[in-house]
Design a protein around this motif. Sequence first.
Motif: not given
Length: 145
Positions: A71, A73, A89, A92, A94
């Motif tokens: 990911c 992030h 994901c 969090h 996404s």
Amino acid sequence: LSPPHPGGGRGGLQTTVATDVDGAPVTVAALVAAAPADGRKTMVVGVGGEPAWLTAAAPDRLDHFALCAVCTHMGCVVPWVPARGRYVCPCHASEYDHEGRVLRGPAPLPLQLEHAAVEEDGGAVLLSTWTEDDFRTGKAPWWTA
Ligand code: FES
């Protein structure tokens, strides 16, 4: 925030044979046989030893790209969720579409691309660093910056 940099520009150009978690080379025929029918996506070990998603609808139809499953992030491994037709994901939430475009943040960037090809002898799947423009953005890839 700096996205994870799993296997691109900083490591230079890399080519690797896609393997399973035990280190055995992965063939397209095995991908098609093992993958669930809904999406035909299989996680392998790709460039830089990072997890990557391959898509093969049939033995002669391997997508020309793989997606690094890290990911953008904070680096969690992103699973494909067939029921939703997207990558989601677990950290969090996404979301990415089937080509790795961000559908929902906080991920700031699309999933990293890798070239995917089949060795000429019909055997293993080769993955290599994607250095050309990102076909999803029309720009130079963020991972080579
Ligand atoms: Fe994937 Fe945060 S690590 S959304």
